[in-house]
Each structure stands twice: as C-alpha cells, then as structure tokens.
Design an enzyme around this catalytic site. Structure first.
Site, PDB file in Angstrom:
ATOM      1  N   GLY A  91     -17.768  -9.384   9.382  1.00 39.29           N
ATOM      2  CA  GLY A  91     -16.212  -9.777   8.798  1.00 39.29           C
ATOM      3  C   GLY A  91     -15.584 -10.477  10.023  1.00 39.29           C
TER       4      GLY A  91
ATOM      5  CG  MET B  16      -8.222  -5.457  10.618  1.00 36.29           C
ATOM      6  SD  MET B  16      -7.464  -4.674  12.039  1.00 36.29           S
ATOM      7  CE  MET B  16      -8.682  -3.609  12.618  1.00 36.29           C
TER       8      MET B  16
ATOM      9  CB  THR C 167     -14.246  -2.411   4.784  1.00 37.84           C
ATOM     10  OG1 THR C 167     -14.717  -2.980   5.631  1.00 37.84           O
ATOM     11  CG2 THR C 167     -13.837  -3.055   3.461  1.00 37.84           C
TER      12      THR C 167
ATOM     13  CB  ALA D 163     -12.000   5.619  10.257  1.00 37.92           C
TER      14      ALA D 163
ATOM     15  CG  HIS E 247      -0.836  -1.964   4.022  1.00 36.93           C
ATOM     16  ND1 HIS E 247      -0.540  -0.597   3.360  1.00 36.93           N
ATOM     17  CD2 HIS E 247      -1.855  -1.555   4.982  1.00 36.93           C
ATOM     18  CE1 HIS E 247      -1.261   0.320   4.237  1.00 36.93           C
ATOM     19  NE2 HIS E 247      -2.081  -0.216   5.049  1.00 36.93           N
ATOM     20  CG  HIS E 248      -1.855  -7.469   5.448  1.00 33.23           C
ATOM     21  ND1 HIS E 248      -2.699  -7.983   4.658  1.00 33.23           N
ATOM     22  CD2 HIS E 248      -2.273  -6.314   6.177  1.00 33.23           C
ATOM     23  CE1 HIS E 248      -3.911  -7.367   4.676  1.00 33.23           C
ATOM     24  NE2 HIS E 248      -3.567  -6.468   5.727  1.00 33.23           N
TER      25      HIS E 248
ATOM     26  CE  LYS F 195      -4.710  -1.340   2.687  1.00 36.37           C
ATOM     27  NZ  LYS F 195      -6.168  -1.275   3.076  1.00 36.37           N
TER      28      LYS F 195
ATOM     29  CB  THR G  24      -3.725   5.011   5.474  1.00 34.30           C
ATOM     30  OG1 THR G  24      -4.547   4.158   6.406  1.00 34.30           O
ATOM     31  CG2 THR G  24      -2.728   5.805   6.568  1.00 34.30           C
TER      32      THR G  24
END
Length: 218
Positions: free
Chosen positions: A8, A13, A78, A103, A133-134, A137, A144
C-alpha cells in the site's frame, strides 16, 4: 537490520511509513508494493521479514494470507477486519509459525484514550462515541471506535463523521448526574502513527501468533 516491505506504498499512510522506515538505521526498506503488484514474489525475492499493510478493507485479508503463507510477519494497519477474520489470522499464524500484529490505531495517544475510556465506564455507564475521519476512509464505524467499545466492555452508540480536512479524531462522551466527561484524541497528521508503526515492526518477530491492539506491546 530488519528487512521490511510496505504494502500500500502509494497510499497516504503507506508513503508516510516508507519515509519513516528510511530514517531508521536498524530497518531496511526492501520493497514497496501496491495494487497490481505480486506481493508473494516481492516477499520471496527480497527475503522480507516483516510486511506492513495499509491498503483497503476489501483486500486486506487476501494480503494477510499472502504475507503469512510466505513466511513473513505482518503489521496490519488496515481496518475493517471482522472477528472471523481475526480467527483466521490466528490460525494462519499457527500454521505458518509466524506472528501478526493487527492494530486499529498506531497513535500512542489513541491507545491511552481507549484505556482512559475503559476506566471511565466504571463510573459513567452511559456513554457515546463520535469518530471523525477524512472523507476517503472506507470503513465505518472506524476500527478505533470498535476497539474502544470493546475495551469499555459494553455496546454504546457510535457516530461516524467523514469530511474533508479531518485526519483521525475521536471523542468518548460520558454522561452522569449534572455532569459530562469527554475523552478526546486528535491525530493532526499521519506522522502521529509512525512511532507506533516503527515499534510494531521491531517487536512483531518476538510475538507469539496473533496480537490484536498496539497496547499489547507498549
């Protein structure tokens, strides 16, 4: 020197992870892969020890299978993985004698937010989560938010916001008699995730099978 592939690598990211690895003396960036590349071939040809995956919820499980079945350890950022996915990853780790850290959030502050929420719910049983979030996403609610709810030990309402200008933000709001408590974390740039990702790369080879959550290695 730990040999690392970033899968990716063309994403926002992924680009940040590439830059961070290149600054670390004990990490060697041996590959950058993305959609359409042969990840299995890249792992074999570079003898990569660790693959970091920041891709897309639709492709993450295929990537994880490729990583683990080719003898590399996985650091998976991811989100969108289900409980069934995690169970499959656990079995893949056992079968291939490798380890994998998954995570939902690599920011140390976000991990602390989850821990604080876990404590607060004991005293404020009514709570709601707002995650922001942006706009690009792909999954909602965020990993989270789901991990926070899991830490809190009960189902609470989760509200998702996707807007330009945001990176990654979350509030956990608790209500009680005549008072409220808000626990909030803001990632203002993707740099906030890099210390956690670098720690995961260094630690993943020492883990036993599947480990879910950055807090397990802090």
């Amino acid at each position: 020197m730990i040999k690392v592939i970033v899968n990716g690598a063309k994403g926002k990211m992924g680009q940040e992870v590439v830059k961070a690895i290149q600054k670390e003396a004990d990490l060697a960036l041996v590959g950058q892969t993305d959609l359409g590349d042969d990840l299995a071939k890249a792992i074999k040809s570079t003898q990569a020890e660790v693959v970091v995956d920041f891709t897309h919820p639709r492709s993450v499980m295929e990537n994880v299978r490729t990583i683990l079945e080719n003898g590399a350890h996985g650091v998976i950022g991811t989100t969108g993985l289900t409980k069934e996915n995690l169970e499959e990853i656990k079995k893949l780790c056992e079968k291939n004698k490798v380890s994998c850290l998954v995570a939902p959030n690599f920011a140390i502050g976000a991990v602390l937010m989850m821990q604080f929420a876990k404590e607060a719910i004991k005293y404020f049983p009514q709570a709601e989560i707002i995650e922001m979030h942006h706009e690009s996403k792909a999954d909602k609610p965020s990993g989270t938010a789901l991990k926070t709810m899991e830490a809190m030990g009960k189902e609470v309402p989760i509200h998702s916001v996707r807007l330009p200008g945001l990176v990654a933000h979350q509030e956990v709001i608790f209500g009680g008699l005549g008072q409220t408590l808000t626990i909030r974390h803001d990632s203002l740039s993707r740099e906030s995730f890099m210390p956690g990702v670098m720690l995961a790369i260094r630690k993943v080879k020492t883990l036993n099978g599947l480990v879910y959550g950055l807090e397990k290695i802090l």
